[in-house]
Design a protein around this motif. Sequence first.
Motif, mmCIF file in Angstrom:
data_model
loop_
_atom_site.group_PDB
_atom_site.id
_atom_site.type_symbol
_atom_site.label_atom_id
_atom_site.label_comp_id
_atom_site.label_asym_id
_atom_site.label_seq_id
_atom_site.Cartn_x
_atom_site.Cartn_y
_atom_site.Cartn_z
ATOM 1 N N ARG A 178 -3.400 8.581 0.672
ATOM 2 C CA ARG A 178 -3.095 7.829 -0.544
ATOM 3 C C ARG A 178 -4.283 7.910 -1.503
ATOM 4 O O ARG A 178 -5.426 7.989 -1.056
ATOM 5 C CB ARG A 178 -2.874 6.357 -0.217
ATOM 6 N N ASP A 189 -7.080 5.457 -0.741
ATOM 7 C CA ASP A 189 -7.848 5.794 0.452
ATOM 8 C C ASP A 189 -8.753 7.004 0.194
ATOM 9 O O ASP A 189 -9.854 7.085 0.741
ATOM 10 C CB ASP A 189 -6.922 6.028 1.638
ATOM 11 N N THR A 195 -2.665 2.906 10.518
ATOM 12 C CA THR A 195 -2.134 1.609 10.116
ATOM 13 C C THR A 195 -2.835 0.536 10.927
ATOM 14 O O THR A 195 -2.818 0.574 12.157
ATOM 15 C CB THR A 195 -0.620 1.535 10.375
ATOM 16 N N TYR A 254 1.277 5.527 8.946
ATOM 17 C CA TYR A 254 0.462 5.427 7.730
ATOM 18 C C TYR A 254 1.257 5.871 6.502
ATOM 19 O O TYR A 254 1.258 5.185 5.482
ATOM 20 C CB TYR A 254 -0.795 6.282 7.910
ATOM 21 N N ALA A 255 1.932 7.001 6.589
ATOM 22 C CA ALA A 255 2.666 7.555 5.442
ATOM 23 C C ALA A 255 3.828 6.671 5.006
ATOM 24 O O ALA A 255 4.319 6.801 3.884
ATOM 25 C CB ALA A 255 3.173 8.959 5.766
ATOM 26 N N GLU A 256 4.278 5.745 5.863
ATOM 27 C CA GLU A 256 5.415 4.885 5.550
ATOM 28 C C GLU A 256 4.988 3.511 5.001
ATOM 29 O O GLU A 256 5.851 2.690 4.675
ATOM 30 C CB GLU A 256 6.271 4.689 6.793
ATOM 31 N N PRO A 270 3.737 0.675 2.366
ATOM 32 C CA PRO A 270 3.936 0.503 0.922
ATOM 33 C C PRO A 270 2.729 1.036 0.150
ATOM 34 O O PRO A 270 1.605 1.044 0.667
ATOM 35 C CB PRO A 270 4.064 -1.003 0.738
ATOM 36 N N GLU A 271 2.947 1.461 -1.063
ATOM 37 C CA GLU A 271 1.867 2.035 -1.872
ATOM 38 C C GLU A 271 0.719 1.045 -2.090
ATOM 39 O O GLU A 271 -0.440 1.411 -2.055
ATOM 40 C CB GLU A 271 2.412 2.511 -3.224
ATOM 41 N N GLN A 272 1.038 -0.223 -2.304
ATOM 42 C CA GLN A 272 0.021 -1.252 -2.509
ATOM 43 C C GLN A 272 -0.177 -2.058 -1.225
ATOM 44 O O GLN A 272 0.774 -2.600 -0.676
ATOM 45 C CB GLN A 272 0.438 -2.200 -3.647
#
Length: 188
Positions: free
Chosen positions: A18, A21, A127, A138-140, A142-144
């Motif tokens: 992200r 990150d 996560t 991790y890829a799933e 939420p963006e925030q």
Amino acid sequence: MLPLQVLAQDLPSEMPIRPADRERLAGYHAAAGDALLQALSEGGGADLDMMIEALSGKALPADHAVPILAGDWSCRMIKVGGLLPVTAYSPFNCRMTTDGGFEKLTGSQRTKGQIYRDGDRLVYLGTGFIAGDRPPAYAELPEQADIQADPQRLPEVGVVEMVSQTKGRILFPSPQLESRFNILLLTR
């Protein structure tokens, strides 16, 4: 045993990181410096000694580190800077798989994710979650990130360094909770 270069290619190199990150990784040295200055100027005792032990030893090149990642590890979280100068927790159990999967198996705060090759370094994307939860990958997430969410599930990013077959560390710049820099000391 396979040659190192073959084993080193077993880790994924396409990192689904992200933007926030990636920024934390870019600020790695600043976060480490701030946290270490606070720990060394305000901390002391056994927790400071544990931090120094955790950071001792030169990291192996990625090609030499990858073949020794897999297995069961004792892992000890050391939180540096932020709310307190330095705090070392009791050891927990962690496991790394041959494909670079990583999980902290015990303790109330856990993490589960994947180690990737990023050029000459190894990066952990995972996560963070509370024991008893079944976290998404991790890829799933939420963006925030929301540290107040229930259940609490936060993206975690760190640099993985192996010092020997019996010692390594994952270094987390600017974690979402409590500290400025986290060190997860790995021993076996």
